[in-house]
Design a protein around this motif. Structure first.
Motif, short mmCIF file in Angstrom:
data_model
loop_
_atom_site.label_atom_id
_atom_site.label_comp_id
_atom_site.label_asym_id
_atom_site.label_seq_id
_atom_site.Cartn_x
_atom_site.Cartn_y
_atom_site.Cartn_z
N TYR A 1 -11.32 1.48 3.11
CA TYR A 1 -11.53 2.57 2.14
C TYR A 1 -12.90 2.48 1.47
O TYR A 1 -13.25 3.34 0.66
N TYR B 1 3.69 1.84 8.50
CA TYR B 1 4.07 0.69 9.33
C TYR B 1 5.54 0.76 9.73
O TYR B 1 6.35 1.44 9.07
N MET C 1 -10.08 -11.02 4.96
CA MET C 1 -9.11 -11.72 4.11
C MET C 1 -9.07 -13.23 4.36
O MET C 1 -8.34 -13.94 3.69
N GLN D 1 1.96 -0.47 13.54
CA GLN D 1 1.17 0.35 12.63
C GLN D 1 0.96 1.72 13.26
O GLN D 1 0.84 1.85 14.49
N PHE E 1 0.10 5.44 3.52
CA PHE E 1 -1.20 5.24 2.87
C PHE E 1 -2.21 6.24 3.43
O PHE E 1 -1.98 6.84 4.48
N PHE F 1 0.83 -1.21 0.00
CA PHE F 1 0.00 0.00 0.00
C PHE F 1 0.86 1.25 0.00
O PHE F 1 0.38 2.35 0.27
N HIS G 1 -9.44 -6.48 13.73
CA HIS G 1 -8.48 -7.21 12.90
C HIS G 1 -7.05 -6.78 13.22
O HIS G 1 -6.84 -5.72 13.81
N THR G 2 -6.09 -7.58 12.81
CA THR G 2 -4.71 -7.12 12.72
C THR G 2 -4.50 -6.84 11.24
O THR G 2 -5.10 -7.51 10.39
N ASP G 3 -3.66 -5.87 10.89
CA ASP G 3 -3.48 -5.57 9.47
C ASP G 3 -2.65 -6.66 8.80
O ASP G 3 -1.67 -7.16 9.36
N PHE G 4 -3.10 -7.01 7.61
CA PHE G 4 -2.42 -7.95 6.73
C PHE G 4 -2.22 -9.37 7.26
O PHE G 4 -1.10 -9.88 7.30
N PRO G 5 -3.33 -10.02 7.65
CA PRO G 5 -3.20 -11.46 7.92
C PRO G 5 -2.84 -12.22 6.64
O PRO G 5 -2.45 -13.38 6.68
N ASN H 1 -9.27 -1.74 -0.18
CA ASN H 1 -9.33 -2.32 1.18
C ASN H 1 -10.66 -1.94 1.81
O ASN H 1 -11.22 -0.88 1.50
C1 LIG Z 1 -4.69 0.19 6.18
N1 LIG Z 1 -4.45 -0.44 4.91
C2 LIG Z 1 -5.62 -0.23 4.06
C3 LIG Z 1 -3.30 0.20 4.27
C4 LIG Z 1 -4.12 -1.86 5.01
C5 LIG Z 1 -5.17 -2.70 5.70
C6 LIG Z 1 -4.74 -4.13 5.83
C7 LIG Z 1 -5.86 -5.04 6.25
O1 LIG Z 1 -7.02 -4.73 6.05
O2 LIG Z 1 -5.53 -6.10 6.80
#
Ligand SMILES: C[N+](C)(C)CCCC(=O)O
Ligand SMILES: O=C(O)CCC(=O)C(=O)O
Ligand SMILES: [Fe+2]
Length: 421
Positions: free
Chosen positions: A213, A395, A324, A235, A200, A196, A222-226, A210
């Motif tokens: 958005y 990140y 995801m 993050q 971002f 991203f 959630h945790t980002d990017f499982p 995503n």
């Molecule tokens: C925040 N963003 C959109 C850049 C990544 C989100 C990742 C996720 O949904 O796991």
């Protein structure tokens, strides 16, 4: 470098009184005048000898000169003695090399001293203190953005809080100032680039790449990017334009939830720590790099447990995101129902009011958190007329963040500083 504080403490400590050995196990026994003792492996003394033949130490590098290929691990000492009225231990090696170990150098590293070992373990900055709602509401640390930008001590304290609590907040950057996230990133070290981009923007957009958005709606914890085997470990989000209503930030300590489940629902804990789950993320994101639009197509896929334990059985990683999560369970069909029950119970725990930290990021506020520990989300929101809730984010990885904490401890000569070579 050692902090003046630590050196003072050790200097005040005591003189070396005697040295004996090495014994049959090649251990050198040292005694100090206050009665303390130390068992030092002979080969270790040769390997770590603080002299210019053994180490290259310059402002730009600390590195061992010896190579394991040439190092004789059976080498012997010709002579060992206490020198300078108990100030140091001297060793003359068979090779002719002469080592000098100051008393405080030996005390600091004494391998048979449990206190010294305990102190050294703190260098990894793993002092997580897990929390529920009540604890974190009392101790969540907030710092001034302005102070963070000009005062190194604030950078240290902010990042240390993130190491301990997994989260901390910066308040009151100049409102609407784009570039705040980059400026904070530069103060910390290096931002971790992902698919991203470097930085971002979270806002409601067409052709959303995503769920964050896609609408003004709330999101699930959630945790980002499982979808990644190695997701970013931290993050950061910075609020540029807050919503008129809602859009609050919510966090839950996944390590705390995992420990609750271990006690309150061992079967769920067992499933989540043993059954791997697959996640997919297929699509593209258009982001800016050096002022130019850049399209990155991706097809991410990763498989891992919701709760990962380390070799000692301690919880050390949480990864979960429903958006995801894929269709593939790689188990007998009759196990699937229980996997769903476990995910459901885990999620229910995340939402229990006793566990949730909820606050509102005002314009100019920033939050940094541990993405492999805390789960996060936002609630739904309504924009002010003509305005669009907008955050920027990026990140980091722990190595960079912790390196900064250690470096500042050294530079500012803080009490917690530890020696390198
Ligand atoms: C925040 N963003 C959109 C850049 C990544 C989100 C990742 C996720 O949904 O796991
Ligand atoms: O909109 C928000 O406050 C957070 C969205 C989110 O989950 C993210 O940026 O990772
Ligand atoms: Fe997120």
């Amino acid at each position: 470098m050692l902090s003046a504080h630590l050196i003072r403490n050790l200097r005040n400590a005591s003189k070396l009184a005697s040295v004996a050995g090495p014994n049959a196990d090649r251990i050198v026994n040292v005694k100090w005048s206050d009665g303390k003792t130390g068992e030092f492996p002979l080969i270790w003394l040769r390997d770590t000898s603080p002299d210019a033949a053994t180490y290259t130490i310059s402002p730009a590098m600390t590195a061992r000169n010896l190579t394991m290929l040439e190092f004789d691990v059976e080498q012997k000492a010709r002579k060992l003695w206490i020198d300078g009225d108990g100030d140091s231990l001297k060793i003359e090696w068979d090779s002719g090399v002469l080592s000098t170990f100051p008393s405080e150098w030996l005390q600091m590293r004494n391998p048979s001293d449990q206190e010294a070992r305990k102190r050294r373990r703190k260098v990894y900055l793993f002092p997580e203190e897990t929390w529920g709602k009540e604890e974190i509401e009392k101790k969540l640390k907030r710092f001034s953005h302005e102070e963070f930008m000009k005062n190194d001590r604030v950078v240290h304290d902010f990042l240390e809080a993130v190491c301990i609590d997994g989260i901390a907040v910066l308040k009151g950057a100049p409102q609407g100032a784009r570039g705040a996230i980059e400026a904070i990133g530069d103060r910390i070290g290096m931002i971790k680039r992902t698919h991203f981009g470097i930085v971002f923007e979270v806002s409601t957009k067409a052709d959303a790449s995503n769920m964050a958005y896609a609408s003004n709606g709330g999101l699930p914890f959630h945790t980002d990017f499982p979808s990644l085997s190695h997701p970013p470990q931290l993050q950061m989000l910075h609020m540029l334009q807050s919503a008129e209503e809602g859009g609050n930030s919510l966090f839950v300590d996944g390590f705390h939830v995992a420990e609750q489940l271990r006690v309150e629902n061992p079967e769920v804990f067992r499933i989540l720590t043993t059954h791997s789950m697959e996640y997919i993320e297929e699509g593209y994101d258009i982001h800016e790099i050096n002022g130019k639009e850049f399209r990155f197509d991706y097809d991410m896929c990763a498989r891992h447990k919701v709760i990962r334990l380390n070799d000692e059985g301690k919880v050390n990683k949480i990864q979960f995101g429903n958006a995801m999560r894929s269709w593939f369970y790689d188990c007998e069909p009759n196990q699937v129902q229980n996997v769903y029950r476990a995910m459901k119970t885990f999620t229910d725990h995340c939402y229990q009011p006793r566990n949730v930290l909820k606050f509102r990021l005002e314009d100019g506020d920033t939050v940094l958190w541990a993405n492999q520990r805390l789960l996060h989300t936002r609630d739904g929101f309504k924009n002010a007329p003509g305005k669009s809730r907008t955050l920027t984010g990026c990140y980091f990885d722990w190595d960079i963040v912790k390196s900064r904490v250690r470096h500042l401890r050294d530079k500012l000569e803080l009490e917690q500083n530890q020696p390198s070579a």
